[in-house]
Design a protein around this motif. Structure first.
Motif, short mmCIF file in Angstrom:
data_model
loop_
_atom_site.label_atom_id
_atom_site.label_comp_id
_atom_site.label_asym_id
_atom_site.label_seq_id
_atom_site.Cartn_x
_atom_site.Cartn_y
_atom_site.Cartn_z
N UNK A 2 -1.87 7.11 2.28
CA UNK A 2 -1.39 7.72 3.51
C UNK A 2 -2.51 7.83 4.52
N UNK A 3 -2.15 7.76 5.79
CA UNK A 3 -3.18 7.97 6.80
C UNK A 3 -2.59 8.84 7.89
N UNK A 4 -3.48 9.46 8.62
CA UNK A 4 -3.04 10.31 9.71
C UNK A 4 -4.14 10.33 10.75
N UNK B 1 -10.07 5.83 16.81
CA UNK B 1 -9.81 5.91 15.38
C UNK B 1 -8.62 5.00 15.06
N UNK B 2 -8.77 4.20 14.07
CA UNK B 2 -7.67 3.31 13.71
C UNK B 2 -7.45 3.36 12.22
N UNK B 3 -6.22 3.15 11.82
CA UNK B 3 -5.95 3.07 10.38
C UNK B 3 -4.97 1.95 10.13
N UNK B 4 -5.00 1.48 8.91
CA UNK B 4 -4.09 0.40 8.55
C UNK B 4 -3.80 0.52 7.07
N UNK B 5 -2.54 0.46 6.73
CA UNK B 5 -2.18 0.49 5.32
C UNK B 5 -1.44 -0.80 5.01
N UNK B 6 -2.01 -1.52 4.08
CA UNK B 6 -1.48 -2.83 3.75
C UNK B 6 -0.12 -2.69 3.07
N UNK B 7 0.75 -3.64 3.35
CA UNK B 7 2.12 -3.64 2.83
C UNK B 7 2.12 -3.25 1.35
N UNK B 12 -5.90 0.69 1.96
CA UNK B 12 -5.87 1.52 3.17
C UNK B 12 -7.22 1.49 3.83
N UNK B 13 -7.21 1.50 5.15
CA UNK B 13 -8.46 1.47 5.90
C UNK B 13 -8.43 2.53 7.00
N UNK B 14 -9.56 3.17 7.18
CA UNK B 14 -9.74 4.08 8.31
C UNK B 14 -11.01 3.63 9.03
N UNK B 15 -10.90 3.44 10.33
CA UNK B 15 -12.09 2.98 11.08
C UNK B 15 -12.29 3.86 12.31
N UNK B 16 -13.54 4.19 12.56
CA UNK B 16 -13.87 4.98 13.75
C UNK B 16 -14.57 4.08 14.76
N UNK B 33 -6.89 -2.51 19.56
CA UNK B 33 -8.18 -2.98 19.04
C UNK B 33 -8.51 -2.26 17.72
N UNK B 34 -8.34 -0.93 17.71
CA UNK B 34 -8.61 -0.15 16.49
C UNK B 34 -7.72 -0.63 15.35
N UNK B 35 -6.46 -0.84 15.64
CA UNK B 35 -5.52 -1.29 14.62
C UNK B 35 -5.88 -2.68 14.10
N UNK B 36 -6.20 -3.58 15.03
CA UNK B 36 -6.53 -4.95 14.63
C UNK B 36 -7.78 -4.98 13.75
N UNK B 37 -8.76 -4.18 14.11
CA UNK B 37 -10.01 -4.17 13.33
C UNK B 37 -9.78 -3.52 11.97
N UNK B 38 -8.95 -2.49 11.91
CA UNK B 38 -8.62 -1.87 10.62
C UNK B 38 -7.93 -2.90 9.72
N UNK B 39 -7.01 -3.65 10.30
CA UNK B 39 -6.30 -4.67 9.53
C UNK B 39 -7.26 -5.75 9.04
#
Lengths: 155, 155
Positions: A2-4, B1-7, B12-16, B33-39
């Motif tokens: 989970x993320x938030x 801040x970006x996050x991405x959770x793989x299918x 899971x990724x959290x990036x600042x 940009x945050x989302x793309x880099x997290x992915x």
């Protein structure tokens, strides 16, 4: 998993919650649970997943502070011991995710929310680890539980 | 801040990513940009944000491996040095987020994507740190950049 991300992006949380099957991991109930707990972590900033993770050094330090405070009251040793034990319980409740009261419903702890989800979804699960980034802070607060009571599967 | 959770929630990724103003932090371009880099981090699993974070011990270890491989070819020292330097560049490219080629568009590195966003949004920005959780792994891959070239503001 989970993320938030807190409104405005100042705080981000990633939390890994393990269950036993992909099926349960994909249910809306489980995903909502992951999201709720991530949001809770963003708000309450716990330091540990479980009390077992608090290091002996940290325990000793806390206990010493509470003992000194309690001894200053001049009360008998047996009472001091009770006061210190009570303060240690409070310490766990404030710093360990499993023992914190859920930010959106103080009547349950996060541990109880997990227990309820186990009953509801019929599968064992446990919080394994989390990380919380706050913009501007030097180091992240992160914690991981080595014994989550369930084999890592998917979250 | 970006996050991405793989299918499926296995990664899971959290990036600042820091920029200079809340205004920019809230723009769709920055958030994308945050989302793309997290992915990207979820897919390519970098070990560092920037090459400056690779420890001297790690550099030494890599350099030794490449030197031994190059010496085995029997080529002259000057050539060996070139080969080793080339392999070190490859190591950075494979392990440092800023130097990795973007998973969805190999013609740009992540560093170039950041540069383009700086031009587009008219504000300095930098990737500060990330964490990547993979279900079942023992420890997270996390990296943080101490020199991000911009004051921590919001991301």
């Amino acid at each position: 998993m989970g993320s938030y991300i807190h409104a405005g992006g100042k705080i981000g949380v990633l939390v890994e919650i393990n269950c036993e099957s992909d099926f349960v991991a994909r249910t809306p109930i489980f995903q909502q649970l992951c999201h709720d707990i991530a949001m809770h972590i963003a708000a309450l900033d716990p330091r540990y997943v479980r009390r077992e993770e608090v290091t002996p050094e940290m325990l000793e330090k806390e206990r010493e502070i509470y003992s000194a405070q309690a001894r200053a009251t001049g009360k008998p040793d047996a009472v001091i011991e009770k006061i210190v034990n009570g303060k240690m319980e409070k310490f766990y409740e404030e710093n360990c995710l499993y023992e914190q009261h859920y930010i959106k419903d103080e009547s349950v702890t996060i541990g109880e929310m997990i227990s309820q989800a186990i009953v509801k979804l019929g599968e064992n699960m446990g919080i394994r680890r989390f990380v919380r980034f706050k913009v501007g802070e030097v180091s992240a607060s992160a914690s991981s539980s080595s014994d989550n009571g369930t084999a890592p599967a998917s979250a």
